[in-house]
Design an enzyme around this catalytic site. Structure first.
Site, short mmCIF file in Angstrom:
data_model
loop_
_atom_site.label_atom_id
_atom_site.label_comp_id
_atom_site.label_asym_id
_atom_site.label_seq_id
_atom_site.Cartn_x
_atom_site.Cartn_y
_atom_site.Cartn_z
N SER A 94 -57.88 -50.16 22.16
CA SER A 94 -57.95 -51.40 21.27
C SER A 94 -57.29 -51.93 21.18
O SER A 94 -57.30 -54.22 21.18
CB SER A 94 -58.46 -50.70 19.03
OG SER A 94 -57.12 -50.49 19.37
N ASP A 238 -51.39 -54.03 9.93
CA ASP A 238 -51.17 -52.98 10.13
C ASP A 238 -50.00 -51.49 10.78
O ASP A 238 -50.26 -50.36 10.97
CB ASP A 238 -52.51 -51.65 10.63
CG ASP A 238 -52.26 -52.01 12.40
OD1 ASP A 238 -52.20 -52.86 12.48
OD2 ASP A 238 -54.23 -52.11 12.89
N HIS A 241 -51.70 -53.09 15.51
CA HIS A 241 -51.68 -53.86 16.10
C HIS A 241 -50.60 -55.27 15.76
O HIS A 241 -50.80 -55.85 14.72
CB HIS A 241 -53.86 -54.05 15.83
CG HIS A 241 -54.64 -53.43 16.15
ND1 HIS A 241 -54.85 -52.14 14.86
CD2 HIS A 241 -55.49 -52.72 16.76
CE1 HIS A 241 -55.76 -51.60 15.68
NE2 HIS A 241 -55.93 -51.35 16.70
#
Length: 763
Positions: A94, A238, A241
């Protein structure tokens, strides 16, 4: 700079630190720095691509500075041009997906992240392969066990050879894992620690570097994004990221690594190779080498007779007469001057064309501009002396004026203050003031002395253009690139034509009849009408006139006269304002309306106070107006009409009080005498990348670097001024026939240069 100026202005106080000694120190510093940077590149890893990918620091919010080189900020058009024939694949988890979207946003800023879906209608071939088998996921799924780390190392070792082989025909980047902010990680991610990530990054680095061929791995490690994230991960939503600004840094680093060597942006020195010198540059090197050989031969033969001529001012060309008759200039002197110029041009080339010294981009902060500004103003006030005369705009005062303006402009350029519109508008007034002085000085000379001879014209043109012409050849830049010199040269020629055409009206003619005043006013009105005609032609007529060969070679930049039009129209009335002011002042002076004795106010008390009041109010009003400017374009439209108000306000404040007119700053005056050289030399040996960046002589210490580079820069500018004065006496002789022959020879050389440019591909 302060010590240097002070030692020159106060020679009786300090007989040891002279300008000659300062130049010797600067020469020694350059040689030591040259050895240092050569050794640094040879032994410490001198690849700017490696610097781009691995090292750097934040200059400000989201402004990343790679170590030792400049990073170009790519826009959509440039990115598409670069990547149109490339295929780019992002493979990873991600966080790689985030890097992928930041990368494609450079190409299409309107693109938004849409889950795992690839972007549609992209003008280039970019795709992403999703994978959850990253080190981050290994840590998460196996709670950071040592066995998993060993398995990760083994898997990477198995594919390392394949990656290295693939890198023979493509560019492969391995992105090191970014840090996390452990305090804000969710419970199911708590096992992902920075300690674990460092172990995985270390394993990746060791494995990939162990598969080196010829001493260097073909797989490139992208670590700069991780270094940037170390400072910004605290702002993560978070804890895993990265913030958008940090992701953009990684994407821009990657874009520079891929595209700089292909597009070669002037402000993107990272990952660029050196362009080989062209024919003209090679011939110039041969010319300076030949001058060295001739100088050595003459020195061996004992031709040592040499006398330095008195230095005339470009505006007045008045020389200080020596007390005793001096011997004529010897044959060795011009070759000695050319040798010194050759050494200086070598330094210019090494600074801004060779891959020797480092470069960094500019970044504006208020403190970077205003703190040095306050410092030099304090120094200027501190080093004050009495003037030799108390006339309005006397020689010491005009040198002082040019000096402090030049120092402000230098600080403005090196700090990148053009990004701040109020500062930009105030500096525009300073440029207008320079042109105002051009009109004032040349009009005064022609009006008072009436010297319209060829010798005078050639002397002025040579002194204005010598350095720029040499730089155009050595640095492979067009004449218009050094915009200020073409500007003042153009206006000098126009002033000369205005004053020299029949009837030639001088001050002494007005003694017999006042009708001549109407004649000079008619000339000034004619000049104003010509200016207005071109200004209101909306580029049309202006472009037609200045786009005709060979005139176009003097005024085009990148194949267009747009830049010349912008510079010309921005201060189109400044010169004629200076001429009109000179005319009014000289008429008032002749009629003894002004009180110019030492300590005397210029006007009667009531008039003086009223003028001072309006001058101060105009200063404050202009500053308020400039501070409220929204865009440069909006304010530039008003600038040609209102800049003269600020210039006149300064002149009145500086000259109405008798005590102010009777003193001057020796500090500013010293710099004012070499203001032209300072303005031109800064392009390549103080700034860098043709003014887009900053020259780095002392890496890792910005404050020390600016001190050292400034000291060398000022010494070089002073030496160039001396060389120009020496060569002017040789190249521009007073004998008319000899002068015509020299002009013919220079015309042939110029024709050769123009023809060679026409025959060179790409010009």
């Amino acid at each position: 700079m302060a010590v240097l100026a002070y030692s020159l202005g106060k020679r009786e106080i300090n007989q040891h630190f002279t300008i000659k000694n300062a130049k010797l120190i600067s020469l020694a510093a350059v040689l030591l720095l040259l050895l240092f940077h050569t050794a640094l590149r040879h032994y410490g890893g001198g690849d700017s691509c490696e610097w781009l990918l691995t090292k750097g620091r934040y200059l400000g919010e989201n402004v990343w500075q790679p170590y030792g080189c400049m990073m170009h900020k790519y826009k959509s058009n440039d990115a598409v041009t670069c990547l149109s024939k490339k295929r780019v694949v992002f493979a990873g988890d991600s966080r790689i997906r985030q890097l992928f979207y930041s990368f494609i946003k450079i190409i299409n800023p309107e693109m938004t992240e849409d889950g795992n879906k690839p972007p549609k209608r992209m003008p280039v071939n970019i795709c992403r392969s999703s994978s959850e088998q990253s080190s981050k996921w290994s840590i998460k799924l196996h709670s950071g066990s040592s066995e998993t780390l060993q398995q990760y190392r083994a898997n990477l070792t198995a594919i390392a050879a394949h990656l290295d082989k693939l890198a023979e025909h493509a560019e492969i980047y391995w992105v090191l894992q970014d840090p996390v902010y452990e305090d804000t990680l969710s419970e199911n991610r708590k096992m992902i620690t920075n300690q674990q990530l460092d172990l995985y990054n270390q394993a990746a680095t060791e494995v990939l570097n162990s598969s080196k061929h010829s001493g260097r791995s073909r797989v490139k490690l992208l670590a700069a994004a991780r270094q940037a994230a170390l400072e910004t991960i605290i702002n993560s939503d978070d804890g895993l990221h990265l913030p958008e600004g940090t992701r953009n840094v990684g994407a821009m680093v990657l874009m520079n690594s891929l595209c700089n060597k292909l597009l070669r942006p002037i402000d993107g020195s990272c990952c660029q190779t050196i362009s080989p010198p062209n024919l003209i540059q090679k011939l110039s090197a041969c010319f300076f080498l030949a001058a060295v050989i001739v100088f050595v031969v003459l020195h061996v033969l004992g031709c040592n007779r040499h006398r330095r001529h008195a230095t005339p001012d470009v505006e007045s060309l008045e020389e200080k007469k020596p007390a005793t008759a001096a011997a004529p200039l010897g044959p060795k002197a011009p070759f000695q001057a050319l040798c010194r110029m050759g050494v200086i041009m070598l330094y210019f080339y090494l600074c801004d064309r060779a891959d020797v010294f480092m470069k960094e981009q500019k970044f504006y902060t208020h403190s970077a501009f205003f703190i040095p500004l306050i410092y030099i103003l304090v120094l200027g006030v501190f080093y004050s002396e009495n003037t030799k005369e108390a006339k309005l705009l006397n020689r010491e005062q005009t040198d002082e004026w040019k000096g402090w303006m030049q120092l402000v402009i230098l600080i403005y350029h090196v700090s990148g203050a053009s990004a701040f519109v109020p500062v930009y508008m105030h500096v525009r007034v300073l440029v207008a003031a320079y042109l105002f002085q051009t009109g004032y000085g040349h009009f005064s000379f022609f009006w008072l002395k009436g010297d319209f001879g060829l010798y005078r014209v050639c002397q002025v043109l040579f002194r204005l253009n010598f350095l720029v012409v040499v730089l155009c050849i050595v640095m492979d830049r067009p004449y218009q690139f050094y915009y200020f010199v073409p500007l003042v040269t153009f206006w000098f020629v126009l002033i000369y034509a205005t004053m020299a055409i029949w009837p030639q009206i001088l001050q002494k003619k007005t003694n017999s009849s006042g009708i001549w005043y109407l004649g000079i006013l008619a000339k000034l009105l004619g000049l104003l009408l010509i200016i207005c005609f071109f200004a209101f032609s909306k580029v049309g007529s202006f472009t037609h006139v200045f786009s005709v060969w060979p005139v176009s070679k003097l005024f085009e930049l990148n194949g267009s006269v747009h830049e010349w039009w912008f510079r010309w129209q921005l201060d189109r009335f400044a010169v004629i304002h200076g001429m009109v002011f000179a005319f009014i002042y000289l008429v008032l002076q002749k009629r003894q309306v002004l009180s110019e004795g030492k300590g005397e106010a210029l006007f009667p008390a009531k008039i003086s106070n009223l003028l001072l009041f309006f001058s101060v109010v105009s200063f404050i009003t202009y500053s308020i107006w400039a501070s409220n400017c929204k865009t440069k374009t909006e304010c530039n439209e008003m600038h040609p009409y209102i800049s003269v108000v600020q210039i006149l306000a300064f002149i009145l404040i500086r000259n109405i009080p008798g005590y102010a007119r009777s003193v001057y700053s020796s500090f500013f005056s010293w710099f004012g005498k070499i203001s032209l050289e300072l303005f031109i030399c800064q392009y390549h040996i103080w700034l860098a990348a043709d003014t887009k960046g900053i020259l780095v002589l002392i890496p890792g210490n910005p404050s020390l670097n600016i001190l050292v580079s400034t000291f060398i820069f000022v010494c070089v500018a002073h030496e160039v001024s001396v060389i120009t004065n020496d060569l002017a006496q040789v190249v521009i002789p007073k004998d008319s026939m000899a002068l015509l022959k020299r002009l013919g020879a220079m015309g042939l050389v110029s024709l050769f240069v123009l023809m060679s440019q026409l025959l060179t591909p790409g010009t």
